[in-house]
Structures are given as C-alpha cells and as structure tokens.
Motif scaffolding. Structure first.
Motif, PDB file in Angstrom:
ATOM      1  N   VAL A  71       0.841  -1.201   0.000  1.00  0.00           N
ATOM      2  CA  VAL A  71       0.000   0.000   0.000  1.00  0.00           C
ATOM      3  C   VAL A  71       0.877   1.252   0.000  1.00  0.00           C
ATOM      4  CG1 VAL A  71      -1.795   1.274   1.250  1.00  0.00           C
ATOM      5  CG2 VAL A  71      -1.779  -1.234   1.306  1.00  0.00           C
ATOM      6  N   SER A  72       0.517   2.209  -0.850  1.00  0.00           N
ATOM      7  CA  SER A  72       1.143   3.540  -0.860  1.00  0.00           C
ATOM      8  C   SER A  72       0.044   4.582  -0.821  1.00  0.00           C
ATOM      9  CB  SER A  72       1.989   3.753  -2.112  1.00  0.00           C
ATOM     10  OG  SER A  72       3.101   2.903  -2.127  1.00  0.00           O
ATOM     11  N   MET A  73       0.366   5.765  -0.282  1.00  0.00           N
ATOM     12  CA  MET A  73      -0.601   6.851  -0.221  1.00  0.00           C
ATOM     13  C   MET A  73       0.127   8.164  -0.470  1.00  0.00           C
ATOM     14  SD  MET A  73      -3.384   7.605   2.810  1.00  0.00           S
ATOM     15  CE  MET A  73      -4.180   6.003   2.690  1.00  0.00           C
ATOM     16  N   ARG A  74      -0.512   9.054  -1.234  1.00  0.00           N
ATOM     17  CA  ARG A  74       0.056  10.366  -1.541  1.00  0.00           C
ATOM     18  C   ARG A  74      -1.037  11.421  -1.443  1.00  0.00           C
ATOM     19  NH1 ARG A  74       3.878   7.509  -1.977  1.00  0.00           N
ATOM     20  NH2 ARG A  74       5.549   7.363  -3.455  1.00  0.00           N
ATOM     21  N   VAL A  75      -0.634  12.651  -1.120  1.00  0.00           N
ATOM     22  CA  VAL A  75      -1.538  13.796  -1.131  1.00  0.00           C
ATOM     23  C   VAL A  75      -1.121  14.692  -2.287  1.00  0.00           C
ATOM     24  CG1 VAL A  75      -2.371  15.816   0.130  1.00  0.00           C
ATOM     25  CG2 VAL A  75      -1.918  13.681   1.359  1.00  0.00           C
ATOM     26  N   TYR A  76      -2.110  15.145  -3.081  1.00  0.00           N
ATOM     27  CA  TYR A  76      -1.867  15.989  -4.249  1.00  0.00           C
ATOM     28  C   TYR A  76      -2.624  17.305  -4.115  1.00  0.00           C
ATOM     29  CZ  TYR A  76      -0.110  11.775  -6.506  1.00  0.00           C
ATOM     30  OH  TYR A  76       0.610  10.656  -6.815  1.00  0.00           O
ATOM     31  N   ASN A  77      -2.081  18.353  -4.734  1.00  0.00           N
ATOM     32  CA  ASN A  77      -2.792  19.626  -4.792  1.00  0.00           C
ATOM     33  C   ASN A  77      -3.688  19.647  -6.039  1.00  0.00           C
ATOM     34  OD1 ASN A  77      -1.099  20.199  -6.987  1.00  0.00           O
ATOM     35  ND2 ASN A  77       0.187  21.604  -5.825  1.00  0.00           N
ATOM     36  N   LEU A  78      -4.357  20.767  -6.275  1.00  0.00           N
ATOM     37  CA  LEU A  78      -5.267  20.878  -7.427  1.00  0.00           C
ATOM     38  C   LEU A  78      -4.569  20.747  -8.772  1.00  0.00           C
ATOM     39  CD1 LEU A  78      -7.874  23.647  -6.578  1.00  0.00           C
ATOM     40  CD2 LEU A  78      -8.287  21.244  -7.074  1.00  0.00           C
ATOM     41  N   LEU A  79      -3.287  21.042  -8.801  1.00  0.00           N
ATOM     42  CA  LEU A  79      -2.534  20.918 -10.054  1.00  0.00           C
ATOM     43  C   LEU A  79      -1.992  19.506 -10.253  1.00  0.00           C
ATOM     44  CD1 LEU A  79      -0.612  24.311  -9.909  1.00  0.00           C
ATOM     45  CD2 LEU A  79      -2.724  23.763 -11.141  1.00  0.00           C
ATOM     46  N   GLN A  80      -2.437  18.586  -9.410  1.00  0.00           N
ATOM     47  CA  GLN A  80      -2.047  17.177  -9.457  1.00  0.00           C
ATOM     48  C   GLN A  80      -0.562  16.980  -9.174  1.00  0.00           C
ATOM     49  OE1 GLN A  80      -3.524  15.430 -13.075  1.00  0.00           O
ATOM     50  NE2 GLN A  80      -5.593  16.096 -12.686  1.00  0.00           N
ATOM     51  N   GLN A  81      -0.001  17.864  -8.360  1.00  0.00           N
ATOM     52  CA  GLN A  81       1.396  17.745  -7.938  1.00  0.00           C
ATOM     53  C   GLN A  81       1.438  17.065  -6.582  1.00  0.00           C
ATOM     54  OE1 GLN A  81       1.930  21.969  -7.940  1.00  0.00           O
ATOM     55  NE2 GLN A  81       3.071  21.957  -9.867  1.00  0.00           N
ATOM     56  N   PRO A  82       2.274  16.034  -6.422  1.00  0.00           N
ATOM     57  CA  PRO A  82       2.375  15.405  -5.101  1.00  0.00           C
ATOM     58  C   PRO A  82       2.985  16.383  -4.102  1.00  0.00           C
ATOM     59  CG  PRO A  82       4.015  14.510  -6.609  1.00  0.00           C
ATOM     60  CD  PRO A  82       3.163  15.441  -7.407  1.00  0.00           C
ATOM     61  N   ILE A  83       2.354  16.501  -2.944  1.00  0.00           N
ATOM     62  CA  ILE A  83       2.858  17.451  -1.951  1.00  0.00           C
ATOM     63  C   ILE A  83       3.217  16.801  -0.621  1.00  0.00           C
ATOM     64  CG2 ILE A  83       1.661  19.431  -2.947  1.00  0.00           C
ATOM     65  CD1 ILE A  83      -0.302  19.097  -0.500  1.00  0.00           C
ATOM     66  N   SER A  84       2.745  15.565  -0.375  1.00  0.00           N
ATOM     67  CA  SER A  84       3.026  14.940   0.912  1.00  0.00           C
ATOM     68  C   SER A  84       2.734  13.443   0.873  1.00  0.00           C
ATOM     69  CB  SER A  84       2.174  15.595   2.008  1.00  0.00           C
ATOM     70  OG  SER A  84       2.557  15.124   3.277  1.00  0.00           O
ATOM     71  N   VAL A  85       3.254  12.748   1.876  1.00  0.00           N
ATOM     72  CA  VAL A  85       2.981  11.328   2.078  1.00  0.00           C
ATOM     73  C   VAL A  85       2.449  11.161   3.498  1.00  0.00           C
ATOM     74  CG1 VAL A  85       3.992   9.029   2.275  1.00  0.00           C
ATOM     75  CG2 VAL A  85       4.765  10.564   0.473  1.00  0.00           C
ATOM     76  N   PRO A  86       1.203  10.704   3.655  1.00  0.00           N
ATOM     77  CA  PRO A  86       0.698  10.434   5.002  1.00  0.00           C
ATOM     78  C   PRO A  86       1.484   9.298   5.664  1.00  0.00           C
ATOM     79  CG  PRO A  86      -1.094  10.576   3.422  1.00  0.00           C
ATOM     80  CD  PRO A  86       0.180  10.520   2.636  1.00  0.00           C
ATOM     81  N   VAL A  87       1.320   9.152   6.959  1.00  0.00           N
ATOM     82  CA  VAL A  87       1.985   8.085   7.706  1.00  0.00           C
ATOM     83  C   VAL A  87       0.940   7.108   8.227  1.00  0.00           C
ATOM     84  CG1 VAL A  87       3.985   9.477   8.343  1.00  0.00           C
ATOM     85  CG2 VAL A  87       1.981   9.436   9.853  1.00  0.00           C
ATOM     86  N   ALA A  88       1.334   5.853   8.392  1.00  0.00           N
ATOM     87  CA  ALA A  88       0.438   4.824   8.912  1.00  0.00           C
ATOM     88  C   ALA A  88       0.360   4.934  10.425  1.00  0.00           C
ATOM     89  CB  ALA A  88       0.947   3.439   8.515  1.00  0.00           C
ATOM     90  N   LEU A  89      -0.824   4.692  10.951  1.00  0.00           N
ATOM     91  CA  LEU A  89      -1.010   4.635  12.398  1.00  0.00           C
ATOM     92  C   LEU A  89      -1.134   3.171  12.818  1.00  0.00           C
ATOM     93  CD1 LEU A  89      -3.564   7.549  12.914  1.00  0.00           C
ATOM     94  CD2 LEU A  89      -1.086   7.585  13.258  1.00  0.00           C
ATOM     95  N   ARG A  90      -0.457   2.815  13.867  1.00  0.00           N
ATOM     96  CA  ARG A  90      -0.504   1.458  14.430  1.00  0.00           C
ATOM     97  C   ARG A  90      -0.144   0.368  13.411  1.00  0.00           C
ATOM     98  NH1 ARG A  90      -4.489   4.435  16.269  1.00  0.00           N
ATOM     99  NH2 ARG A  90      -6.064   3.588  14.893  1.00  0.00           N
ATOM    100  N   HIS A  91       0.901   0.586  12.647  1.00  0.00           N
ATOM    101  CA  HIS A  91       1.386  -0.419  11.700  1.00  0.00           C
ATOM    102  C   HIS A  91       2.422  -1.288  12.420  1.00  0.00           C
ATOM    103  CE1 HIS A  91       3.597  -2.131   8.277  1.00  0.00           C
ATOM    104  NE2 HIS A  91       2.416  -2.074   7.680  1.00  0.00           N
ATOM    105  N   PRO A  92       2.491  -2.581  12.107  1.00  0.00           N
ATOM    106  CA  PRO A  92       3.449  -3.464  12.789  1.00  0.00           C
ATOM    107  C   PRO A  92       4.911  -3.012  12.702  1.00  0.00           C
ATOM    108  CG  PRO A  92       1.885  -4.760  11.518  1.00  0.00           C
ATOM    109  CD  PRO A  92       1.610  -3.317  11.197  1.00  0.00           C
ATOM    110  N   THR A  93       5.301  -2.300  11.650  1.00  0.00           N
ATOM    111  CA  THR A  93       6.693  -1.848  11.546  1.00  0.00           C
ATOM    112  C   THR A  93       6.961  -0.607  12.373  1.00  0.00           C
ATOM    113  OG1 THR A  93       6.224  -0.537   9.572  1.00  0.00           O
ATOM    114  CG2 THR A  93       6.984  -2.808   9.233  1.00  0.00           C
TER     115      THR A  93
END
Length: 148
Positions: A71-93
C-alpha cells in the motif's frame, strides 16, 4: 469566445470529478470492495485544520495468495502535484511509518495520518486536496478540504 484561465479549467475539472453519477448513469453501481478488494474512506475531520486521519479497508480477498499487500498513499494539490505522504497509524513496523510501499499482512480497517504539511514542512494553504491510495498497483482517490 472568452478564454478560460488555468484556475477556471482546474475548477471545472474538479466539478466534473465531484459528480460521479454523471459517468455512472445507466450502469449498476458497484462498491469499491467489489471491484478491487479495498476501500478508501472519507477522511475525518473534513474539512480539517491542521491534521486529519484517512481510513482505508483492506478486504480478505487481497490476501488469498498468502502474500502481503503493498500500500502507498500520496496527497496531491489541485494541479495534481504530489505534496506529501501520510503516515500509517498502528502499523506493525512502527507508528507513523510513511505510506510508501508499506506491506500489510492481514485484512482489516487501517488509518493513515496527515499533519497538513508539504514535503518542505510548511503548512498547506486552505482549499481542496486529493489523497490517492494505491494497493497492489490499483489506485483510488478522494477529495478532502483544509480550512483555516
């Protein structure tokens, strides 16, 4: 005929994306789990300031091969530019592990966290943003709002 500015075109695209019924008329609606085995749920709170949680569900059928789900997750702005990566909560790693090619070994409901900051550590401006989740190469997105 007047020419539309770049912002107007982006807003028109946003309106088109926000009305899925226009593209689905006449077709049977299927749930996200029926088509891909995972679901991206609405972030909360929404709108938010300055941080939000992003729930997602990994269905049992994703794990039928016995291999972990990536699983991967990204946050994008209106111009479809990646601006951030969220973090997992309570992941085994570990808590707050970046959601980049993160392996999950069991089905269930999980959450990611975004602090409302971009890659440079700056608070983002008020307005709409998109979060994209990619599970085993299949992507879905959802709109969320920052309000200050």
């Amino acid at each position: 005929m007047r020419r539309l500015g770049r912002v107007s075109l982006v807003l028109l695209a946003l309106v088109a994306l926000s009305d899925p019924s226009s593209a689905q008329e006449g077709r049977r609606q299927t749930s996200p789990e029926e088509t891909s085995g995972f679901q991206l749920e609405q972030n909360y709170p929404n709108p938010f300031n300055p941080e939000t949680r992003i729930p997602f569900v990994l269905g049992e059928d994703l794990f039928s091969s016995g291999r972990p789900v990536v699983v991967s997750m990204r946050v994008y702005n209106l111009l479809q530019q990646p601006i951030s990566v969220p973090v997992a909560l309570r992941h085994p790693t570990g808590d707050r592990t970046p959601m980049v090619q993160l392996e999950f070994t069991s089905p269930g409901r999980y959450e990611a966290f975004w602090d409302g900051r971009d890659f440079a550590g700056n608070q983002v401006a008020s307005g709409p943003y998109f979060v994209q989740i990619t599970v085993n190469g299949v992507s879905k997105h959802m709109r969320m709002f920052v309000a200050k």
